[in-house]
Structure formats: C-alpha cells, structure tokens
Design a protein around this motif. Structure first.
Motif, mmCIF file in Angstrom:
data_model
loop_
_atom_site.group_PDB
_atom_site.id
_atom_site.type_symbol
_atom_site.label_atom_id
_atom_site.label_comp_id
_atom_site.label_asym_id
_atom_site.label_seq_id
_atom_site.Cartn_x
_atom_site.Cartn_y
_atom_site.Cartn_z
ATOM 1 N N VAL A 383 0.850 -1.189 0.000
ATOM 2 C CA VAL A 383 0.000 0.000 0.000
ATOM 3 C C VAL A 383 0.887 1.241 0.000
ATOM 4 N N ARG A 384 0.434 2.256 -0.727
ATOM 5 C CA ARG A 384 1.123 3.543 -0.766
ATOM 6 C C ARG A 384 0.535 4.463 0.299
ATOM 7 N N VAL A 385 1.427 5.187 0.978
ATOM 8 C CA VAL A 385 1.009 6.057 2.078
ATOM 9 C C VAL A 385 1.558 7.455 1.844
ATOM 10 N N TRP A 386 0.706 8.458 2.040
ATOM 11 C CA TRP A 386 1.136 9.854 2.029
ATOM 12 C C TRP A 386 0.196 10.625 2.951
ATOM 13 N N ASN A 387 0.400 11.933 3.064
ATOM 14 C CA ASN A 387 -0.420 12.660 4.038
ATOM 15 C C ASN A 387 -1.876 12.782 3.624
ATOM 16 N N GLY A 388 -2.197 12.379 2.385
ATOM 17 C CA GLY A 388 -3.586 12.366 1.949
ATOM 18 C C GLY A 388 -4.237 11.006 2.024
ATOM 19 N N THR A 389 -3.527 9.999 2.533
ATOM 20 C CA THR A 389 -4.093 8.653 2.634
ATOM 21 C C THR A 389 -5.178 8.613 3.708
ATOM 22 N N PRO A 390 -6.371 8.124 3.383
ATOM 23 C CA PRO A 390 -7.445 8.066 4.384
ATOM 24 C C PRO A 390 -7.064 7.150 5.551
ATOM 25 N N ASP A 391 -7.382 7.557 6.757
ATOM 26 C CA ASP A 391 -7.117 6.725 7.931
ATOM 27 C C ASP A 391 -7.843 5.386 7.831
ATOM 28 N N GLU A 392 -9.061 5.409 7.243
ATOM 29 C CA GLU A 392 -9.827 4.166 7.116
ATOM 30 C C GLU A 392 -9.054 3.124 6.315
ATOM 31 N N PHE A 393 -8.336 3.595 5.303
ATOM 32 C CA PHE A 393 -7.580 2.673 4.461
ATOM 33 C C PHE A 393 -6.415 2.071 5.243
ATOM 34 N N LEU A 394 -5.722 2.891 6.021
ATOM 35 C CA LEU A 394 -4.600 2.368 6.803
ATOM 36 C C LEU A 394 -5.080 1.434 7.912
ATOM 37 N N ILE A 395 -6.215 1.725 8.511
ATOM 38 C CA ILE A 395 -6.757 0.813 9.517
ATOM 39 C C ILE A 395 -7.110 -0.526 8.875
ATOM 40 N N LYS A 396 -7.681 -0.470 7.672
ATOM 41 C CA LYS A 396 -8.003 -1.707 6.954
ATOM 42 C C LYS A 396 -6.729 -2.494 6.665
ATOM 43 N N ALA A 397 -5.677 -1.797 6.227
ATOM 44 C CA ALA A 397 -4.398 -2.456 5.959
ATOM 45 C C ALA A 397 -3.823 -3.041 7.243
ATOM 46 N N ALA A 398 -3.952 -2.316 8.362
ATOM 47 C CA ALA A 398 -3.432 -2.792 9.644
ATOM 48 C C ALA A 398 -4.161 -4.057 10.092
ATOM 49 N N LYS A 399 -5.452 -4.145 9.777
ATOM 50 C CA LYS A 399 -6.196 -5.369 10.106
ATOM 51 C C LYS A 399 -5.635 -6.566 9.351
ATOM 52 N N LEU A 400 -5.216 -6.342 8.115
ATOM 53 C CA LEU A 400 -4.577 -7.422 7.362
ATOM 54 C C LEU A 400 -3.227 -7.776 7.988
ATOM 55 N N THR A 401 -2.454 -6.767 8.359
ATOM 56 C CA THR A 401 -1.179 -7.022 9.028
ATOM 57 C C THR A 401 -1.394 -7.859 10.277
ATOM 58 N N ARG A 402 -2.449 -7.563 11.008
ATOM 59 C CA ARG A 402 -2.741 -8.262 12.263
ATOM 60 C C ARG A 402 -3.004 -9.750 12.067
ATOM 61 N N THR A 403 -3.401 -10.155 10.853
ATOM 62 C CA THR A 403 -3.635 -11.581 10.603
ATOM 63 C C THR A 403 -2.346 -12.386 10.662
ATOM 64 N N GLY A 404 -1.185 -11.708 10.526
ATOM 65 C CA GLY A 404 0.092 -12.395 10.660
ATOM 66 C C GLY A 404 0.705 -12.888 9.371
ATOM 67 N N ILE A 405 0.119 -12.591 8.207
ATOM 68 C CA ILE A 405 0.668 -13.123 6.950
ATOM 69 C C ILE A 405 1.748 -12.218 6.352
ATOM 70 N N GLY A 406 2.109 -11.159 7.061
ATOM 71 C CA GLY A 406 3.198 -10.300 6.583
ATOM 72 C C GLY A 406 2.802 -9.335 5.498
ATOM 73 N N LEU A 407 1.516 -9.189 5.240
ATOM 74 C CA LEU A 407 1.008 -8.268 4.230
ATOM 75 C C LEU A 407 0.092 -7.257 4.902
ATOM 76 N N PRO A 408 0.013 -6.047 4.338
ATOM 77 C CA PRO A 408 0.783 -5.541 3.207
ATOM 78 C C PRO A 408 2.105 -4.942 3.671
ATOM 79 N N ALA A 409 2.952 -4.600 2.701
ATOM 80 C CA ALA A 409 4.102 -3.738 2.970
ATOM 81 C C ALA A 409 3.662 -2.301 2.750
#
Length: 841
Positions: A383-409
């Motif tokens: 996932v690409r991150v910048w100061n315009g990235t919605p928080d909802e999108f990063l929280i969604k990405a963090a939920k995937l990270t929490r699954t433990g599969i090492g994604l996303p970067a």
C-alpha cells in the motif's frame, strides 16, 4: 471519506477449494515449453534473434498444453499441474541437470521431476550447450570479476541464470485497446519505415516479432475459448456449464479486443500476467496499480447493475489464487536466497494520481480483502502512504497485518516520488509509481529497471581490509595498507572504502556483461510490446527500448558493517584495548566459537605448504587429516579467555537501531560507501546505476559464506536483514528502532530500502493497538523513512511450526520483501525469522 468496504464478505467455498487444490501435492517440473522452444530454434537457425524469439513464443502459445482447473472463473495456466513450473534452457540449464536427483529432496523449494521429464530435458539440453545467455555473459566478464564472484563478494544470480523480470507492463493499454490495438500501433510504425533507413533491419525485425507475439497471445486465448466451450458441452452441472460458457465468451474477446466488463478485464489481465511469465523466467513481473487500471470497469459495471460487489470480490479472489499458481524452479543456492517458491508479484493499492490527488477507491479496499480471504503469499500486496491517505484505508491495511501473513508492505510517497525524480523520472510518472518485486519503485509501463541485479555483501570487503585484499592464496581485492601500520581509524576506514569501490566496479562489470548477453541472445518481443517506448523506438526492452533504463543492485549488511566499524574505531583507536592484529586473530579464530571453513582451509593450506618446504608432500588423505585436526583443535584456554573478554567489550558498545543519533549518522555514512560510488556507473542500455539497500532473504545463505565480523557476529551466521538493526540488538523499542532507520539516506537508495519489524500479536489487539500501529507507520514516514513491513506472530507459534510442520501448512510469514509459507523455508531462514526482535508497544 466513505469506508467503501470493510470485510462483510467471507471467502467463498469455491476459493477454499481452489486453494486446497494448490497445495495437495509437491510442485512439479514440466518439460513442454523447453521442448517446444528447442524445436522452434532448430527450425529458425540463421534468422534474426528477435524473429526467432517471436516465432518461439508463437509456437509455445499454439502448442503448450492448456487446462481449466476445476471451479475456476479466470483461466489460463502454463502448466498442467497446479503450482508446476516450466523451464527455460535458453538462459541456463546445467544447474538443473546437475540437480535432477536432488531437487526433490533439497531443503528449500523442492520440486518433483519425473524420469520421463528428465529424459526429455536431457535431450533438449544437448542443443543449448554454448548457446545460453549465462555462458555468453560469463565470456564477457573480466577475470577479476569472476574471481570476486568465486570469493562471494557479490552475486548477480537473478539475470545471470534467468530471464528478465522486475517490470510492470501497461496492463491498462491491453484492457483499453486489446492486442489488436497494439498490433495496429506496431503496424503503423512498420509502415513508416523505409528499407533504406539505416536501422531498418533491426527496427522492422523487432516490430514484426512484436506483432507476431501479440497475435500469438490472441490465438492462445482462443484455444481456451474452444476448450471452455467443449467442456461446457460435456458438463452435466448446469451452474458450471453456464460458467464455462461465460469463460468461453470472455476468452473469445479478450485479450484480443478491449474489455467491456470487469469480468473480461480480469480475464484479460490474467492472460497478460501468465504469458509474460511463460515468455521469460524472470520473476517480479508485478501487476502494479491493479486498483487503478481495473477500477473503471468495476465502477461502470456497478453503476449499470451488471455486477455485485460479492461477485467482483470473488473474481479478484480467483486472480489472487492464480497468482499463487505460477511458479519457477531455481538452483539450490538461489532457492536458499529466495526460499518460499516466491515470484515476488507485487500488487500495490492506494496513493496518488499524476496530478497529486489521492485515488484510494473501492478496489483498494477489496485488494486488502482478497489477501485476507486467501491468506497466501501472492500477490506481494503493498500500500502507498502519504499525508492524503485516508485513515480508514490504513486501519483496513493494519487489520490485514494483524492476521500475521506479513502483508501488506507500506511505502512512503513522500520519499519515493522525489527519489525517483532525482533519477530523471518526470513528476507525473513518479507520482504514479508502483513497486516491483520486493521493495523497488518504478514508473510502470515505461521502465526497464534491472532491479535486484546483484547482491553485494558489504561485510566481505571489510574482511579483506584485515588481509590487505588477500584470501585463500589469491589477491582478491586491492592491496590496501597493512593493518600493522595503521595509526588512525581514518586509515582503516579509507581502506574499507577502497575495497568497496573496487568490488562495486567489478559488480558493474558482471551486471553489464549479463545485460549485453540478454540483448544479444534473448530479447523479449511480447514483453516489449507493452512497455513504452519500445514500439516507437523499434527496440526491445533489452536493447534500451524503455523510456527509463536503470540497473539496481542492492547492498546489504549495513547494520553489521556500521557496528563493526564502530567497534574497531572505539576499541582499537580510541580506547586502545587491543590492536588490529589482535582483532584479526580473534576474527580468524571466530572468537573461539568454532573455527570457520575459510579459516580451516587457510590453515590447512599453510600447514601443507610448510610440510612441502620440509620435503613432505601431502596428498588428499593427508590434507583431509590435517583439516580434521585443525577443525577439532580447541583454542587454548588463555586465548579463549581473551576472546570472551573481547566479546563482552563489543556487547557493551552502543548499537545501531536504538535512537542514538550520532551512531545512526555514522551508519548513514557507512551506507554511503555503497550507495554513492554506484551512482557514477552506466549500463549498456544508456541508463544509470542506482542503489538498493535490502537482501531479499540472501542475508542468511550469504551470511553462511562470511567470516566473523568485529561486531561480534560469528562466522557463517546470518547478516542483518535490510536496513534494520542486527537481530536482538535493538533493545529500546519499535519507535527508537524506526527513528534510527529513518536517519539513513533513503532518497539516495532509489532502488528501494527494506525495514522489517516483528510484533507480538497482542501489540495490535483492539482498535487501540491498530491506532498505535498506524501512528508508528506515519511517524516513521514523517521522518522520511521509505518502507516498513511486519511479522505479527509469536515466537512460540514459530517454534511449534518448526517442530510440527504438519500442523502449520498454511502459516504465512514475512521473509524479506515478500511473504512465504513458513514450513517451505529452509531451517536457517526459519531460524533467522524466529530470532528477529519481538516488539510491542
């Protein structure tokens, strides 16, 4: 911003079955492509190489066996068996023939190969002797380059033994125009040429080969249309019959003509992805900004009521499964460095458009959801991150990270965009970058980046400083000053820089030799037809047809090198606790912790030489006895006590990775010994060299080829991965580590940097854990870090998986710039992941 999609659709039974079918057998090596390719080459002797390549691809598309796997909605496979692989003798073959009897039993990425396949390949290989790119590249390399490679200073294995990868083509052009549109464009260029033009022969041949290849892709899809229709005719299940008829209709249209629906776009995308892998064995052929070029078809279908979100998600899930179906076999050594059957197909979501507007959309969220459903290594979701990235999108990405599969970067637009522009990429192209393979940015559809062009071990030149470039009876590096005469740390550091610059130049010689060999023997017309401006320039990608041409070898070992050089500076020159000669002796003896193979060989040779001078000639048996004696002779107690005291001194020194600004800045300067000298070199395609700072997973096998180092690292043990600190030496928490890593110059490392962290699952629990996690990422990126990726798995789970692999067949972990099934990794790589520092908030 509206939270478009938050996981209200579960993995479908279809996807569960498709995944189960992927992993119910050992991957199989198949011979059909190699046989068809060889037949084509035998038929086209004497023709221009680019025409031969086009005709070979055409024959492969016409004759390679095709299959539709049970339950698939998106079709196209270059092997009969799921996760099977074809082989590519035009690049190299000796390694596989030598491993026919061991490839099934090796520790990393084993493959089954039948006796029939062995016989077929053995016959094929008779034709290719003396004709491969690897053989031609070797003939171009300087003698001192080959010597450096033999001594494991660097390895250019990716393109030395395999085809060209690490690119993203213009998928959007195929979706919008179809291959018929690309053919029309190439024909217009061909008609503009005059036979009297000075470059008519080469340009016309390339354009004819590109046209031939695009038509072959259309023909290949039509074979699937006929197969699907045939299977539908015989199918008794009315639901499946309807699916097969739709598949037949899709394949009859795409990728030849423009896609008119999201389903057609999915099928068109897949044919492109799979056929690119069939043309060349290069890995990291990356889908790029899937959420951007696929979105218009999804949006139109949703507005017209032609598709439901549930079915669109299932189509994407099917593509995710297919990305795991693709596979390749590497030699045993490379398999250790790329363990996990990975093809590094990086798919990235979010980010900006060419005008700098955030373009996170519904598909961006659905890409994350697909990886949640699959729980598989591919694609390497980013996932690409910048100061315009919605928080909802990063929280969604963090939920995937929490699954433990090492994604996303996670990737930082605020660093990557200016870093690319510093290399001549336009603002508009830099803003629409995607990631290739592990961590490498590029302008999609316009770049031949040669990312991962080599692995450069920054510790091996440091070893050679202690011996003035001499090793195992050879002068491998420059004859730098004798350490006995060095009066200051600056003299020592200058010797290190001299060794570094010398070997960087040899690495460039190796990469350029391989580069030329690919242009001469294996240009790729199909790949080139979809990258600007190959058609306009009338050149294949391998001949410099891309708009942007780079070569990106990566250095690794920064943390060890920085901690080692500081240990020398502090203990020898400032505190004067020991001399450089005493430090060298400790390193040669591996601090008394078991003598290294290099030291055994060196001492054995020295003893045999002394015997020879005394008139006693040692034969093989005598040499073996001497080596055994050397290995088993313990270090004297007095010396061991001295070494243990030295290790204690080293352990008490401050270490990179703990938010110690002056030490982090020293590490930044050490990194410059690799990144700055590399900038001055050019490649045969007219492009610049640019540094990356990451090892993939080569820090483990290449660490096994490296002696003890002054930071206390023992011989033949893993080197620190990426730009992070040495395993276990970051003791001040995740934020302190991130602060240290951010102080490196990530802008100059425009080929990418890699920063791994490992968290205990409890650290990301609840919304509070997710919020802290997102804050860590934003904080690191605010300080101009380039990249972060995470393992979220307990040490106990990994140890149990190591002991009982049968219970953890689907455990996915982050290895380096990619994720892989933990149980498929070599034991040494598993240990490296287990030993990474476990962080918590």
């Amino acid at each position: 911003m509206k939270n478009y999609y938050d996981g209200d659709i579960a993995r479908s039974p279809r996807i569960a079955r498709l995944i189960e079918d992927l992993y119910d057998h050992l991957p199989v090596i198949e011979a059909e492509r190699a046989v068809i390719l060889t037949e084509s080459y035998q038929e086209t002797e004497g023709e221009p190489v680019i025409i031969r390549r086009g005709k070979a691809f055409e024959k492969i598309c016409h004759e390679l066996p095709i299959t539709i796997r049970p339950g698939e909605l998106v079709v196209g496979s270059n092997t009969k068996t799921a996760r099977g692989c074809q082989v590519f003798p035009e690049y190299s073959f000796e390694w596989l023939e030598a491993e026919f009897d061991t490839v099934e039993k090796r520790s990393a990425d084993p493959f089954y190969i039948s006796d029939e396949t062995k016989e077929q390949l053995h016959e094929v290989y008779k034709y290719w002797k003396g004709k491969t790119t690897s053989e031609l590249a070797t003939s171009y390399m300087a003698e001192e380059t080959l010597r450096a490679m033999e001594h494991n200073i660097f390895t250019p294995g990716n393109y030395f033994y395999n085809g060209i990868g690490h690119f993203t083509v213009k998928y959007e052009e195929v979706l919008e125009s179809g291959f018929e549109g690309i053919i029309e464009k190439a024909e217009k260029e061909l008609h503009r040429l005059k036979v009297s033009d000075e470059d008519y022969q080469k340009r016309s041949s390339f354009l004819k080969a590109a046209i031939m290849s695009c038509q072959a892709a259309i023909d290949y899809a039509h074979r699937y249309a006929l197969l699907a229709a045939s299977e539908a005719e015989k199918c008794k299940d009315e639901v499946r019959k309807k699916e097969l008829l739709q598949i037949a209709a899709n394949c009859a249209r795409v990728p030849g003509r423009p896609a008119t629906s999201f389903y057609e776009a999915c099928q068109s995308f897949w044919f492109v992805q799979m056929l690119l892998q069939t043309e060349s064995s290069g890995h990291s052929i990356s889908p790029g900004r899937f959420d951007q070029y696929m979105y218009p078809y999804y949006e139109a279908d949703m507005k017209a009521g032609k598709i439901t979100r549930e079915f669109a998600q299932e189509l994407m899930d099917c593509i995710w499964v297919k990305l795991n179906d693709l596979n390749k076999c590497r030699d045993a050594g490379s398999a250790e460095g790329f363990a996990g059957y990975s093809l590094f197909q990086n798919l990235i979501a979010g980010g900006q458009d060419a005008e700098g507007n955030d373009v996170t959309n519904d598909l961006s969220f659905m890409c994350i959801e697909a990886s949640m459903h699959e729980q598989l290594p591919a694609p390497s979701l980013s996932v690409r991150v910048w100061n315009g990235t919605p928080d909802e999108f990063l929280i969604k990405a963090a939920k995937l990270t929490r699954t433990g599969i090492g994604l996303p970067a996670y990737y930082n637009d605020e660093v990557i965009i200016p870093a690319m522009m510093s290399r001549g990429v336009s603002l508009e192209d830099a803003r629409t970058y995607n990631i290739i393979g592990c961590v490498e940015p590029q302008a999609h559809g316009k770049t031949d980046g040669w990312h991962d062009a080599a692995f450069f071990n920054m510790l091996r030149p440091l070893e050679l400083v202690f011996s003035s470039g001499f090793e195992l009876g050879e002068q491998v590096g420059p004859r730098t000053a004798d350490i006995a005469g060095m009066k200051s740390f600056d003299e020592f550091y200058d010797a290190y820089k001299e060794q570094m610059e010398y070997f960087i130049g040899l690495m460039v010689n190796a990469d350029n030799s391989i580069d030329v060999a690919h242009a001469e023997r294996c240009p790729l017309p199909f790949q080139s037809s979809m990258i600007d401006d190959c058609i306009g320039r009338g050149k294949s990608l391998q001949e410099g047809g891309a708009v942007y041409n780079f070569t990106g070898p990566q250095g690794f070992g920064i943390a060890n090198a920085a901690d080692s050089l500081y240990a020398v500076k502090k203990l020898v020159f400032e505190d004067k606790k020991l001399t450089l000669e005493e430090f060298k002796e400790a390193l040669d003896d591996n601090f008394g912790k078991g003598i290294s193979p290099q030291r055994v060989e060196e001492l054995t040779a020295r003893i045999a030489e002394q015997l020879g001078r005394a008139g006693v000639q040692a034969g093989e048996n005598e040499i073996a006895v001497i080596a055994k004696t050397v290995r088993e002779t313990p270090v004297p107690a007095e010396k061991q006590e001295k070494y243990d005291r030295l290790l204690q001194w080293i352990d008490e020194l401050p270490k990179y990775g703990n938010d110690i600004e002056w030490l982090d800045m020293f590490a930044r300067d050490v990194a410059y010994t690799y990144t700055k000298p590399l900038e001055k070199y050019r490649n045969p395609r007219g492009g610049q060299y640019q540094a990356g700072l990451y090892p993939v997973s080569a820090n483990v096998p290449l660490g096994a080829q490296t002696g003890a180092t002054p930071d206390g690292r023992l011989a033949n043990t893993p080197i620190a991965d990426g730009v992070g600190p040495v395993q276990g030496k970051d003791v001040s928490g995740p934020t302190a580590t991130a602060n240290s890593v951010a102080r490196l110059d990530h802008f100059i490392a425009s080929n990418g940097t890699l920063f791994n962290q490992k968290f205990h699952p409890s650290a990301l629990s609840g919304i509070e854990g997710l919020t802290k996690f997102v804050s860590l990422i934003r904080g690191f990126f605010d300080q101009k870090g380039m990249h972060m990726q995470f393992n979220v798995v307990s040490r106990e789970t990994l140890l149990d998986a190591q002991a009982h692999p049968e219970n953890y067949k689907t455990l996915v972990v982050r290895v380096a710039g990619y994720s892989a099934l933990f149980t498929t990794l070599s034991r040494s790589l598993q240990d490296d992941i287990i030993n990474r520092t476990m962080q918590t908030f």
